[in-house]
Scaffold this active site. Structure first.
Site, PDB file in Angstrom:
ATOM      1  N   SER A   1     -38.215  -1.316  -2.227  1.00 15.68           N
ATOM      2  CA  SER A   1     -37.219  -0.304  -1.842  1.00 15.68           C
ATOM      3  C   SER A   1     -36.752  -0.497  -0.396  1.00 15.68           C
ATOM      4  CB  SER A   1     -37.741   1.112  -2.073  1.00 15.68           C
ATOM      5  OG  SER A   1     -38.724   1.460  -1.126  1.00 15.68           O
TER       6      SER A   1
ATOM      7  N   ASN B   1     -42.407  -6.342  10.664  1.00 19.43           N
ATOM      8  CA  ASN B   1     -43.072  -5.691   9.535  1.00 19.43           C
ATOM      9  C   ASN B   1     -42.812  -4.197   9.623  1.00 19.43           C
ATOM     10  OD1 ASN B   1     -44.857  -5.362   7.277  1.00 19.43           O
ATOM     11  ND2 ASN B   1     -46.471  -4.695   8.689  1.00 19.43           N
TER      12      ASN B   1
ATOM     13  N   HIS C   1     -44.633  -0.547   8.578  1.00 16.05           N
ATOM     14  CA  HIS C   1     -45.933  -0.005   8.187  1.00 16.05           C
ATOM     15  C   HIS C   1     -45.801   1.520   8.074  1.00 16.05           C
ATOM     16  CE1 HIS C   1     -50.248   0.107   7.751  1.00 16.05           C
ATOM     17  NE2 HIS C   1     -50.269   1.133   8.574  1.00 16.05           N
TER      18      HIS C   1
ATOM     19  N   ASP D   1     -51.232  -5.367  11.638  1.00 12.79           N
ATOM     20  CA  ASP D   1     -50.508  -4.163  12.085  1.00 12.79           C
ATOM     21  C   ASP D   1     -50.702  -3.872  13.580  1.00 12.79           C
ATOM     22  OD1 ASP D   1     -49.660  -3.743   9.425  1.00 12.79           O
ATOM     23  OD2 ASP D   1     -51.486  -2.672   8.941  1.00 12.79           O
TER      24      ASP D   1
ATOM     25  N   GLU E   1     -38.492   5.330   6.379  1.00 12.98           N
ATOM     26  CA  GLU E   1     -38.593   3.868   6.435  1.00 12.98           C
ATOM     27  C   GLU E   1     -37.233   3.246   6.135  1.00 12.98           C
ATOM     28  OE1 GLU E   1     -41.874   1.980   4.325  1.00 12.98           O
ATOM     29  OE2 GLU E   1     -42.990   3.842   4.340  1.00 12.98           O
TER      30      GLU E   1
HETATM   31  C1  GRF Z   1     -43.799   0.644   2.285  1.00 12.18           C
HETATM   32  O1  GRF Z   1     -44.413   1.894   2.400  1.00 12.18           O
HETATM   33  C2  GRF Z   1     -44.027  -0.180   3.524  1.00 12.18           C
HETATM   34  O2  GRF Z   1     -44.081   0.576   4.687  1.00 12.18           O
HETATM   35  C3  GRF Z   1     -45.363  -0.812   3.243  1.00 12.18           C
HETATM   36  O3  GRF Z   1     -45.355  -1.098   1.872  1.00 12.18           O
HETATM   37  C4  GRF Z   1     -44.476  -0.208   1.201  1.00 12.18           C
HETATM   38  C5  GRF Z   1     -43.493  -1.055   0.457  1.00 12.18           C
HETATM   39  O4  GRF Z   1     -42.627  -0.288  -0.347  1.00 12.18           O
HETATM   40  N1  GRF Z   1     -45.580  -1.949   4.101  1.00 12.18           N
HETATM   41  P1  GRF Z   1     -41.314  -0.957  -0.935  1.00 12.18           P
HETATM   42  O5  GRF Z   1     -41.767  -2.172  -1.756  1.00 12.18           O
HETATM   43  O6  GRF Z   1     -40.443  -1.358   0.206  1.00 12.18           O
HETATM   44  O7  GRF Z   1     -40.702   0.086  -1.801  1.00 12.18           O
END
Ligand code: GRF
Length: 195
Positions: free
Chosen positions: A16, A111, A113, A149, A178
């Site tokens: 996503s 990245n 997180h 991280d 995010e």
């Molecule tokens: C997200 O919560 C990201 O922060 C973490 O893994 C998850 C990935 O979700 N690293 P998606 O595949 O981007 O929906």
């Protein structure tokens, strides 16, 4: 017009965040293009999503490499260089990297997180924050360094933890941020790379 920074997005699952980056890249003044979506396993759902959006979706399956993580990364690195990739955006890429790829892409690998780093690195961030009775959560975009991280923070977004929140409610609230934070931070990063 200067050309856009070529970004490869690494995924292992639904992707996503990758979709949010792809959407942002479609706006005319976005400084980056998503030139490749790369997964380490064929079952990563985001591969099909990327393909449907007309983006090259490549699986460099980790399986045939067994325990040799560096050999897997050398294959990945070759694919990136063949395509002239300039920046890597990890987005739910669930494999710890070896110093080979981290060093090769130092300063050019980001990245996202789902916590307010340095709090709650690694896995299960939301359940740990809830158990600890935190009142605030969020997400962080950072540069990738050798420690998991741990790299320099490029951007953060905060959300409240509300009474009655469970992991699902909290992760949904954080994920929404995010999807806003990652494109915004990557755009700022790519603009800075050019100046
Ligand atoms: C997200 O919560 C990201 O922060 C973490 O893994 C998850 C990935 O979700 N690293 P998606 O595949 O981007 O929906």
């Amino acid at each position: 017009m200067t050309s856009k920074t070529k970004v490869a997005v690494f995924i292992s699952g639904r992707g996503s965040n990758m979709e949010a980056l792809v959407r942002a890249a479609q706006t005319p003044d976005c400084p980056f293009e998503i030139a490749l979506v790369l997964a380490n396993k064929p079952e990563a759902g985001g591969l099909a999503t990327a393909q449907a959006a007309g983006i090259e979706a490549l699986c460099v399956d980790q399986k045939p490499f067994g325990k040799d993580r560096e050999a897997h990364e050398r294959a990945i690195d070759g694919a990136l260089r063949e395509r002239g990739i300039q920046v890597i955006a990890l987005a739910g890429y669930m494999r710890i990297l070896t110093p080979f790829l981290v060093d090769a892409w130092e300063g050019r690998m980001l990245n996202i997180h789902p916590s307010l780093l340095p709090a709650y690195p690694s896995l299960d961030t939301h359940s740990r924050a809830l158990t600890a009775g935190e009142t605030e959560a969020g997400c962080t975009v950072h540069l990738v360094t050798a420690g998991v991280d741990e790299g320099p923070i490029l951007g953060q977004a905060r959300v409240p933890i509300l009474p009655g929140d469970d992991e699902h409610a909290l992760s949904t609230r954080v994920l929404e941020q995010e999807h806003r934070l990652y494109p915004e931070t990557l755009a700022t990063f790519c603009r800075a790379l050019r100046s």
